[in-house]
Design an enzyme around this catalytic site. Structure first.
Site, PDB file in Angstrom:
ATOM      1  N   CYS A 187       0.776  -1.232   0.000  1.00 39.71           N
ATOM      2  CA  CYS A 187       0.000   0.000   0.000  1.00 39.71           C
ATOM      3  C   CYS A 187       0.818   1.298   0.000  1.00 39.71           C
ATOM      4  O   CYS A 187       0.495   2.213  -0.777  1.00 39.71           O
ATOM      5  CB  CYS A 187      -1.053   0.002   1.101  1.00 39.71           C
ATOM      6  SG  CYS A 187      -0.593  -0.838   2.613  1.00 39.71           S
TER       7      CYS A 187
ATOM      8  N   ARG B 235       7.489 -10.842   5.082  1.00 43.93           N
ATOM      9  CA  ARG B 235       7.035 -10.639   6.455  1.00 43.93           C
ATOM     10  C   ARG B 235       7.758 -11.605   7.368  1.00 43.93           C
ATOM     11  O   ARG B 235       7.927 -12.779   7.032  1.00 43.93           O
ATOM     12  CB  ARG B 235       5.525 -10.895   6.574  1.00 43.93           C
ATOM     13  CG  ARG B 235       4.713  -9.915   5.762  1.00 43.93           C
ATOM     14  CD  ARG B 235       3.231 -10.155   5.944  1.00 43.93           C
ATOM     15  NE  ARG B 235       2.492  -9.238   5.083  1.00 43.93           N
ATOM     16  CZ  ARG B 235       1.172  -9.231   4.958  1.00 43.93           C
ATOM     17  NH1 ARG B 235       0.450 -10.096   5.651  1.00 43.93           N
ATOM     18  NH2 ARG B 235       0.574  -8.377   4.163  1.00 43.93           N
TER      19      ARG B 235
ATOM     20  N   GLN C  89       1.303 -10.934  -3.348  1.00 49.88           N
ATOM     21  CA  GLN C  89      -0.111 -10.616  -3.203  1.00 49.88           C
ATOM     22  C   GLN C  89      -0.647 -10.126  -4.543  1.00 49.88           C
ATOM     23  O   GLN C  89       0.007  -9.336  -5.210  1.00 49.88           O
ATOM     24  CB  GLN C  89      -0.287  -9.508  -2.168  1.00 49.88           C
ATOM     25  CG  GLN C  89       0.050  -9.939  -0.769  1.00 49.88           C
ATOM     26  CD  GLN C  89      -0.263  -8.859   0.244  1.00 49.88           C
ATOM     27  OE1 GLN C  89       0.236  -7.742   0.118  1.00 49.88           O
ATOM     28  NE2 GLN C  89      -1.068  -9.172   1.222  1.00 49.88           N
TER      29      GLN C  89
ATOM     30  N   ASP D  58      -2.554  -7.822  -5.308  1.00 49.15           N
ATOM     31  CA  ASP D  58      -3.076  -6.675  -4.597  1.00 49.15           C
ATOM     32  C   ASP D  58      -3.777  -5.695  -5.537  1.00 49.15           C
ATOM     33  O   ASP D  58      -3.551  -5.697  -6.745  1.00 49.15           O
ATOM     34  CB  ASP D  58      -1.887  -5.946  -3.961  1.00 49.15           C
ATOM     35  CG  ASP D  58      -2.226  -5.408  -2.587  1.00 49.15           C
ATOM     36  OD1 ASP D  58      -3.430  -5.236  -2.309  1.00 49.15           O
ATOM     37  OD2 ASP D  58      -1.296  -5.160  -1.814  1.00 49.15           O
TER      38      ASP D  58
ATOM     39  N   HIS E 258      -5.339  -1.424  -5.020  1.00 45.29           N
ATOM     40  CA  HIS E 258      -5.794  -0.330  -4.178  1.00 45.29           C
ATOM     41  C   HIS E 258      -6.768   0.488  -4.987  1.00 45.29           C
ATOM     42  O   HIS E 258      -6.465   0.906  -6.101  1.00 45.29           O
ATOM     43  CB  HIS E 258      -4.599   0.481  -3.679  1.00 45.29           C
ATOM     44  CG  HIS E 258      -3.686  -0.343  -2.831  1.00 45.29           C
ATOM     45  ND1 HIS E 258      -2.520  -0.874  -3.297  1.00 45.29           N
ATOM     46  CD2 HIS E 258      -3.832  -0.789  -1.560  1.00 45.29           C
ATOM     47  CE1 HIS E 258      -1.959  -1.606  -2.344  1.00 45.29           C
ATOM     48  NE2 HIS E 258      -2.739  -1.579  -1.278  1.00 45.29           N
TER      49      HIS E 258
ATOM     50  N   LYS F 221     -12.074  -5.412   7.750  1.00 46.20           N
ATOM     51  CA  LYS F 221     -11.941  -6.174   6.514  1.00 46.20           C
ATOM     52  C   LYS F 221     -12.940  -7.308   6.418  1.00 46.20           C
ATOM     53  O   LYS F 221     -13.423  -7.822   7.430  1.00 46.20           O
ATOM     54  CB  LYS F 221     -10.519  -6.711   6.382  1.00 46.20           C
ATOM     55  CG  LYS F 221     -10.042  -7.502   7.579  1.00 46.20           C
ATOM     56  CD  LYS F 221      -8.611  -7.983   7.387  1.00 46.20           C
ATOM     57  CE  LYS F 221      -8.214  -8.959   8.478  1.00 46.20           C
ATOM     58  NZ  LYS F 221      -7.079  -9.791   8.145  1.00 46.20           N
TER      59      LYS F 221
ATOM     60  N   HIS G 180      -8.134  -1.740   0.122  1.00 46.99           N
ATOM     61  CA  HIS G 180      -7.062  -2.676  -0.190  1.00 46.99           C
ATOM     62  C   HIS G 180      -7.782  -3.995  -0.452  1.00 46.99           C
ATOM     63  O   HIS G 180      -8.629  -4.367   0.328  1.00 46.99           O
ATOM     64  CB  HIS G 180      -6.132  -2.933   0.993  1.00 46.99           C
ATOM     65  CG  HIS G 180      -5.616  -1.722   1.699  1.00 46.99           C
ATOM     66  ND1 HIS G 180      -4.286  -1.473   1.838  1.00 46.99           N
ATOM     67  CD2 HIS G 180      -6.240  -0.719   2.337  1.00 46.99           C
ATOM     68  CE1 HIS G 180      -4.111  -0.365   2.535  1.00 46.99           C
ATOM     69  NE2 HIS G 180      -5.274   0.113   2.859  1.00 46.99           N
TER      70      HIS G 180
END
Length: 634
Positions: A333, A362, A380, A382, A384, A463, A509
RNA sequence: GCUGCUGUGGCUCAGCAGGUAGAGCAGCGCACUCGUAAUGCGCAGGUCACCGGUUCGAAUCCGGUCAGCAGCUCCA
């Protein structure tokens, strides 16, 4: 007399004070024999429960969730009784029924060994044989506490103290064993027909890692020995679908000691991965997403600004470049923020959907690592979405649809959870409430069932999580939709509204696969490695019978590859049965056997992984058939 | 990270209570030219996860480290 409405809608009259068991007997002796508990106006009760007023009654047997639950809960009490007999100093914690079984937590000096489990099983068999009735009784709060103090059960005392004032405190007694318990239970220990203790593991008291670690014994029980055996067999079978095993066997991916939690993707795994990514790009293009890629390493200040430093530092890796401090991104992000901020946006440009297949790292606890399901670096899928507050609902709905569409392509069943504000988080209560309600509204608009996960949201927003199942029924979070009012503020994101003023956009997200790695793990287990043709790393294997067939076999391969079909050819000097066996074990969807007949007729003998020998057909017909199958994603 | 268990050739596993490793599959070589789930013979391949200790001697016993498995915690 009271009127009791049964499951089939019929109404029976009973004397006031009739027990559920007596009511069952009145229906049929057979039913009474298999009855385990009863559901009265939606609440599960013991068979000894007295019906005092008009109600709806459902007799529960092992075939019902409530019946299974009571049965296994009683099994856990039997186990606790056995443990107390063998190890009187053991302190009792909690022992509920869970999906597929039960567990009980004990505080013991010495952890249980596998041999201890066998001993406990023997003692349980004895208790079952002795056939103690389970008797329920209640005590006022102070007496209940005194009772458990006297029995030297500190965990039980703590549990009672935490029960709300005025709550009825119930106990169940079987022989010399008494346990604090809300119930319900089956009438006697002798009703348990088949059980097995499965494993021991540590578990923190009340699930808090700051508390003492107790010893948890897992077990299961069934109403028939054959059902227990079938369950154990299923577990064994499921192990064969384990993606860690299949990944190595099928040459898809692996993890080596040199990189704990850092998976390697091998050539065949990459094919699968690329097919998934191609599909993903195609679908996202259709939905007006733009794709970006942001760097893996960015300077530390950015992470201070985003809030990750304060709320996520423990999970991050850091590095130095020259004299500067940098961080390896755990999320995409902040990079996405910088991309949005590169210029001023008009409300006319919104919503802006920016997607990124982003590699994140991570720091996961070593004990949490699990094949590709839980790794320390993953990609990911991902995106946004930057939007005006008015656009929130439609955008959330759009993502829900997208995720549902993806999962249905693979035939996955999933369940949804809504996670709310965690303790360690940013922002005001109002913002959180607004965001949480927006997600709730979307779920309700879709009439989706969901479970609320209190305090499990991201540090920047609530979420919706989509959970998929692995081969042995464990669920893993894959898709997620997170609503965020914080980052746009932290990064001072703006758009120019119709009024010519600056406004704050809202951000979503979201991921669909979740992590490509985890998704591939789930896919591998779901299909047991036998991927449908559109996903299979090798779609067709050409098996030549003799040397003289090689030339034509290569011609067949070339024709297929010209159509984009992924092939391998086996021209080894081996018998055809051997080659077929090998291709079958590699779980390749189609084998083409090439011998004299095929060479002469320009044909191929087709063997499918699933249906075996399909006979001969022309090469053109086969190509048409397989291309159709690939397009259908069947 | 915590609790328990595990760690032998690429894979699956033997190796009784300590005397310096064995099988099957895979690999390689040779022969067989053989039509729908394993042709035969031969060859090679292991500092028994790593470090240290006990012992005349350790894959086997002890300690530590690392990694894996199950669960807890945490999470895509």
């Amino acid at each position: 007399m009271i009127k009791v409405t049964l499951k089939d809608g019929s109404i029976k009259e009973y004397e006031k004070g009739t027990t559920i068991l007596e009511a069952a007997k009145a229906i049929s002796e057979g039913l009474a024999r298999v009855a385990l508990a009863g559901e009265v106006d939606g609440e599960v009760k013991d068979l000894s429960y007295k019906l005092e007023k008009d109600c709806k009654l459902n007799i529960l047997t092992f075939d019902s969730e409530g019946g299974k639950h009571a049965y296994r809960h009683t099994t856990s009490h039997v186990m606790a009784q056995a443990v107390k007999r063998l190890y009187p100093e053991a302190k009792l914690a909690i022992g509920p029924a869970i999906e597929n079984g039960f567990y009980y937590d004990f505080d013991v000096e010495k952890p249980f060994s596998p041999e201890d489990l066998s001993k406990i099983e023997e003692e349980m068999a004895q208790i079952i044989k002795e056939d103690y009735p389970l008797e329920r009784f209640t005590l006022p709060r102070d007496e209940a506490i005194a009772f458990m103090e006297e029995r030297n059960e500190p965990y039980k005392v703590e549990l009672i103290r935490d029960l709300p004032e005025g709550e009825e405190i119930s106990f169940y007694k079987q022989g010399d064993f008494v346990d604090l318990c809300a119930g319900p239970h089956i009438p006697s220990t002798g009703k348990i027909k088949a059980f097995k203790l499965l494993s021991v593991a540590g578990a923190y008291w009340r699930g808090n890692e700051k508390n003492k670690m107790l010893q948890r014994i897992y077990g299961t029980s069934f109403s028939k020995k054959s059902e227990l055996d079938a369950y154990l067999f299923r577990l064994e079978e499921a192990k064969k679908r384990d993606h860690r095993k299949l990944g190595r066997e099928l040459d898809l991916f692996d993890i080596y000691d040199e990189g704990p939690g850092f998976p390697f993707f091998l050539p065949k795994g990459m094919v699968l991965r690329n097919v998934l990514e191609d599909f993903w790009r195609e679908e996202h293009k259709k939905r007006k997403y733009q794709e970006i890629r942001t760097p893996v390493i960015l300077n530390e200040d950015l992470w201070h600004r985003s809030g990750h430093w304060d709320h996520y530092k423990e999970n991050m890796y850091f590095t130095k470049i020259d004299e500067g401090n940098f961080a390896i991104k755990p999320m995409n992000c902040p990079g996405g923020m910088l991309v949005y901020k590169r210029r001023l946006h008009s409300y006319r440009d919104l919503p802006q959907r920016m997607a990124e297949l982003g590699l994140v790292h991570r720091h996961e606890l070593s004990g949490a690592l699990h094949g590709l399901m839980r790794v320390r670096c993953f990609t990911q899928d991902d995106a946004h979405i930057f939007m005006t507050p008015e656009q929130i609902k439609d955008e959330v709905l759009g993502v829900i649809d997208l995720i549902d569409q993806f999962y249905s392509v693979f035939g996955f069943k999933y369940h949804v959870e809504l996670s709310t504000r965690p303790e360690d988080s940013m922002g005001t209560d109002e913002q959180w409430e607004m965001a949480t309600n927006a997600l709730k509204d979307a779920l309700e608009a879709k009439k989706m069932e969901y479970k609320i996960n209190e305090g499990d949201g991201a540090f920047y927003g609530p979420k919706i999580d989509f959970h998929l199942e692995d081969s042995i029924g464990r669920t893993w979070q894959c898709g997620t939709i997170q609503l965020d009012f914080q980052m746009p503020e932290r990064f001072d994101l703006v758009y120019i509204g119709a009024d010519g003023e600056r406004h704050r956009p809202v951000m979503i997200h979201r991921v669909v696969f979740g992590s490509i790695e985890r998704f591939i793990a789930i896919l591998t287990e779901h299909y047991a490695g036998a991927f449908p043709t559109w996903l299979a790393p090798v779609q067709v294997k050409i098996l030549a019978i003799l040397d003289k067939h090689h030339e034509y076999a290569y011609k067949v391969q070339k024709a297929l590859e010209e159509k984009g079909i992924r092939t391998e050819i086996d021209i080894r000097n081996e018998k055809i049965g051997y080659k077929i066996r090998e291709a079958q074990l590699e779980k390749i969807p189609y084998m083409l056997i090439i011998g004299d007949k095929e060479t002469e007729n320009g044909a191929v003998a087709v063997r499918s992984r699933k249906d075996g020998d399909l006979g001969a057909m022309s090469l053109e017909d086969f190509i048409e058939k397989i291309i159709k199958e690939i397009e259908m994603k069947a």
